[in-house]
Design a protein around this motif. Structure first.
Motif, mmCIF file in Angstrom:
data_model
loop_
_atom_site.group_PDB
_atom_site.id
_atom_site.type_symbol
_atom_site.label_atom_id
_atom_site.label_comp_id
_atom_site.label_asym_id
_atom_site.label_seq_id
_atom_site.Cartn_x
_atom_site.Cartn_y
_atom_site.Cartn_z
ATOM 1 N N MET A 97 0.826 -1.201 0.000
ATOM 2 C CA MET A 97 0.000 0.000 0.000
ATOM 3 C C MET A 97 0.867 1.261 0.000
ATOM 4 N N LEU A 98 1.845 1.320 0.875
ATOM 5 C CA LEU A 98 2.720 2.487 0.946
ATOM 6 C C LEU A 98 3.553 2.632 -0.320
ATOM 7 N N ASN A 99 3.951 1.515 -0.891
ATOM 8 C CA ASN A 99 4.722 1.535 -2.127
ATOM 9 C C ASN A 99 3.954 2.224 -3.250
ATOM 10 N N GLU A 100 2.641 1.936 -3.321
ATOM 11 C CA GLU A 100 1.810 2.557 -4.342
ATOM 12 C C GLU A 100 1.484 4.010 -4.003
ATOM 13 N N GLN A 101 1.163 4.256 -2.762
ATOM 14 C CA GLN A 101 0.737 5.604 -2.371
ATOM 15 C C GLN A 101 1.866 6.625 -2.420
ATOM 16 N N PHE A 102 3.088 6.192 -2.101
ATOM 17 C CA PHE A 102 4.208 7.124 -2.031
ATOM 18 C C PHE A 102 5.227 6.948 -3.157
ATOM 19 N N GLY A 103 4.925 6.056 -4.098
ATOM 20 C CA GLY A 103 5.799 5.890 -5.243
ATOM 21 C C GLY A 103 7.205 5.427 -4.885
ATOM 22 N N TRP A 104 7.309 4.453 -3.995
ATOM 23 C CA TRP A 104 8.626 3.935 -3.615
ATOM 24 C C TRP A 104 9.303 3.199 -4.777
ATOM 25 N N HIS A 105 8.512 2.593 -5.645
ATOM 26 C CA HIS A 105 9.011 1.811 -6.779
ATOM 27 C C HIS A 105 9.777 0.559 -6.336
ATOM 28 N N VAL A 106 9.432 0.043 -5.168
ATOM 29 C CA VAL A 106 9.976 -1.245 -4.730
ATOM 30 C C VAL A 106 9.280 -2.343 -5.528
ATOM 31 N N LYS A 107 10.053 -3.322 -5.997
ATOM 32 C CA LYS A 107 9.489 -4.413 -6.792
ATOM 33 C C LYS A 107 9.128 -5.589 -5.887
ATOM 34 N N ARG B 136 16.666 -7.688 -0.194
ATOM 35 C CA ARG B 136 17.645 -8.428 -1.004
ATOM 36 C C ARG B 136 17.340 -8.278 -2.485
ATOM 37 N N GLN B 137 16.050 -8.274 -2.830
ATOM 38 C CA GLN B 137 15.657 -8.167 -4.232
ATOM 39 C C GLN B 137 15.670 -6.713 -4.732
ATOM 40 N N ASN B 138 15.738 -5.772 -3.822
ATOM 41 C CA ASN B 138 15.769 -4.352 -4.192
ATOM 42 C C ASN B 138 16.963 -3.673 -3.527
ATOM 43 N N PRO B 139 18.179 -4.110 -3.857
ATOM 44 C CA PRO B 139 19.359 -3.619 -3.130
ATOM 45 C C PRO B 139 19.579 -2.115 -3.244
ATOM 46 N N ASP B 140 19.113 -1.518 -4.322
ATOM 47 C CA ASP B 140 19.302 -0.074 -4.509
ATOM 48 C C ASP B 140 18.070 0.740 -4.121
ATOM 49 N N ASN B 141 17.071 0.065 -3.585
ATOM 50 C CA ASN B 141 15.829 0.759 -3.235
ATOM 51 C C ASN B 141 15.147 0.001 -2.097
ATOM 52 N N THR B 142 15.794 -0.046 -0.964
ATOM 53 C CA THR B 142 15.332 -0.869 0.146
ATOM 54 C C THR B 142 14.204 -0.191 0.932
ATOM 55 N N ILE B 143 13.543 -1.002 1.727
ATOM 56 C CA ILE B 143 12.613 -0.458 2.722
ATOM 57 C C ILE B 143 13.463 -0.131 3.942
ATOM 58 N N SER C 67 13.299 4.687 7.666
ATOM 59 C CA SER C 67 12.268 5.712 7.510
ATOM 60 C C SER C 67 10.976 5.115 6.961
ATOM 61 N N ARG C 68 11.110 4.270 5.949
ATOM 62 C CA ARG C 68 9.941 3.634 5.363
ATOM 63 C C ARG C 68 9.308 2.645 6.338
ATOM 64 N N GLU C 69 10.150 1.931 7.067
ATOM 65 C CA GLU C 69 9.645 0.985 8.049
ATOM 66 C C GLU C 69 8.865 1.722 9.144
#
Length: 274
Positions: free
Chosen positions: A146-156, A183-190, A193-195
């Protein structure tokens, strides 16, 4: 039952097909859905004059075709998952109840009971316990989505299968899922701050809270694991097919989606549902 289902086309082909259909018969209503699974789900539920077409780009394609290319045509509507949207882009784009089509079906006790009886062969949990057991263990992952979509994190999230990390200990399961996401998003982690954003969200306290945020594929994946001890695409595909098969016209008529479609067709003097 719907007379015609059109296979997925590209954007140009889909738009041309709709124009031809509208011109050929003044009673035809074109319903644009996200994909093949939605065609299968809605084909026996909508009226005979309806043609169901797949979107060329999932939910964004549904939005574009209805709003951008047919902005004023009452006979072109869309049905899509709500996911985490606050409001539809058009009065002619209708949301499934709760987060998605799967959660709409799971919310109906008779449907989930049929699924439960077909797959759960143990005595440890009753129907309601098993439903909640799955939903509770997906809460954190659902909030990340939900947060990924709402805030445009672009985590896969493509490679995340909750079944791989299933444990009765919810906190440990959450930790393992977070580790795998990072691990799957090494350049764009949660990151921390996001946690923190996730932890600040209110805890789900009702079935409705869970259903409004849970991804259907996550639920089916975990449900299959808990029922069978296995995980894999073939098995989860079978569960998804069974879930859709539990949802008939009687169940459909209990949904907010049906009520919205029925109200719309009365106001516009067209036929979408019987």
């Amino acid at each position: 039952m719907v007379n015609s289902v059109k296979d997925r086309l590209n954007e140009t082909d889909t738009i041309s097909e709709i124009k031809l259909l509208l011109g050929y018969n003044k009673d035809t209503v074109c319903v644009v859905v996200e994909g093949e699974d939605d065609q299968v789900l809605f084909r026996p539920l909508l009226a005979e004059n309806v043609v169901i077409l797949q979107s060329y780009a999932s939910k964004n394609g549904v939005n574009d075709i209805v709003k951008k290319y047919f902005p004023r045509n009452k006979r072109v509507i869309g049905i899509r998952d709500k996911d985490y949207s606050k409001k539809s882009v058009s009065t002619r784009v209708f949301f499934c109840d709760y987060c998605c089509a799967e959660m709409m079906i799971v919310s109906i006790d008779a449907c989930f009971e049929r699924l439960y009886c077909g797959y759960y062969k143990k005595d440890a949990m009753n129907i309601n316990d098993l439903k909640l057991h799955c939903l509770e263990r997906l809460e954190k992952l659902s909030k990340y989505r939900m947060l990924n979509e709402q805030f445009g994190w672009h985590v896969k999230f493509n490679g995340i299968r909750p079944s791989k990390f299933y444990q009765k200990d919810i906190e440990k399961m959450d930790e393992d899922i977070l580790d795998e996401l990072n691990r799957q998003n090494p350049d764009n982690t949660i990151n921390q701050s996001r946690e923190k954003q996730c932890c600040n969200l209110s805890k789900c306290t009702s079935l409705s809270d869970y259903l409004n945020i849970t991804n259907g594929h996550d639920f089916i994946n975990l449900f299959y694991k808990i029922c069978t001890g296995n995980f894999g695409k073939g098995g989860t595909d079978a569960v998804a097919n069974t879930l859709r098969a539990t949802f008939g016209k009687e169940e459909f008529q209990k949904t907010e989606l049906y009520k919205s479609l029925n109200t719309y067709q009365k106001n516009k003097q067209i036929t979408i549902v019987e």
